[in-house]
Design a protein around this motif. Structure first.
Motif: not given
Length: 223
Positions: A94-120
């Motif tokens: 169950f932990i593995g299942t929830l981790a895979l599920y959470a990971g798929a949701q958090l890919v987009e979260v962290f990708r947006a976070g990385l995109d938000a880092v100012p280029p400067g």
């Protein structure tokens, strides 16, 4: 026939609820931790990787996000062991299942976070001689994490509620404890009258605590 409430019988077994609550919180925390690791690695690979890498990650994200979580629980617990010829206990599955599920949701979260880092800021890291890896570790990821804190708080509360699905494979979490009491006392109204506020109050406490962390560390992006 009139139904007579009797909470005394339920309270005799209430320890199963508190024990299950503790396990639910631990499962949610472990799943979030592993899911964050998956999310960060895949978000970096998506942002900095080649097209084939981005396509593979997008396929994983879409598969997980568009598959019911209950089906994933059954697939990981019953399906994979039957094909792979190995077994694991229900809680680990169950932990593995929830981790895979959470990971798929958090890919987009962290990708947006990385995109938000100012280029400067990234350019400043390069200017002082940081390698791409050091720039990622010391500049991009800390900033992305702080930007993503509100979403991570919501993810933990959501995972805590999702732990209720562990009862279908006999994970002894909060809902499973309530079901055990119900099956052995036949006091369905009393047990679920207790279970509902436990979820509500616990979720509110978690969110309130995490909001304090957000006020201290989160970066609020301007609209």
């Amino acid at each position: 026939m009139d139904y007579h409430f009797n909470f005394t019988i339920v309270w005799r077994h209430a320890w199963r609820l508190w024990w299950g609550l503790g396990l639910s919180l631990q499962i949610a925390l472990a799943s979030l931790g592993i899911g964050m690791l998956i999310g960060v690695v895949l978000a970096v690979a998506y942002t900095d990787g080649r097209r084939i890498t981005r396509m593979a990650i997008a396929g994983y994200v879409e598969f997980i996000r568009n598959t019911p979580l209950l089906l994933l629980v059954y697939l990981v617990f019953y399906g994979i062991p039957s094909v792979g010829g190995f077994a694991y206990d229900a809680t680990t599955s169950f932990i593995g299942t929830l981790a895979l599920y959470a990971g798929a949701q958090l890919v987009e979260v962290f990708r947006a976070g990385l995109d938000a880092v100012p280029p400067g800021v990234v350019d400043a890291g390069r200017a002082i001689g940081l390698t791409p890896m050091r720039n990622l570790i010391h500049v991009r990821l800390p900033t992305a994490f702080r930007v993503s804190l509100p979403a991570l708080s919501n993810a933990y509360v959501s995972l805590f509620k999702d732990t209720a699905l562990g009862s279908v494979i006999a994970v002894p979490e909060l809902t499973h404890g309530a079901q055990w009491i119900n099956f052995n006392t036949f006091r369905i109204l009393e047990i679920y009258a207790l279970l509902t506020p436990i979820y509500l109050v616990t979720g509110w406490i978690i969110l309130a605590a995490l909001r304090l962390v957000e006020r201290r560390y989160a970066i609020v992006r301007p609209n």
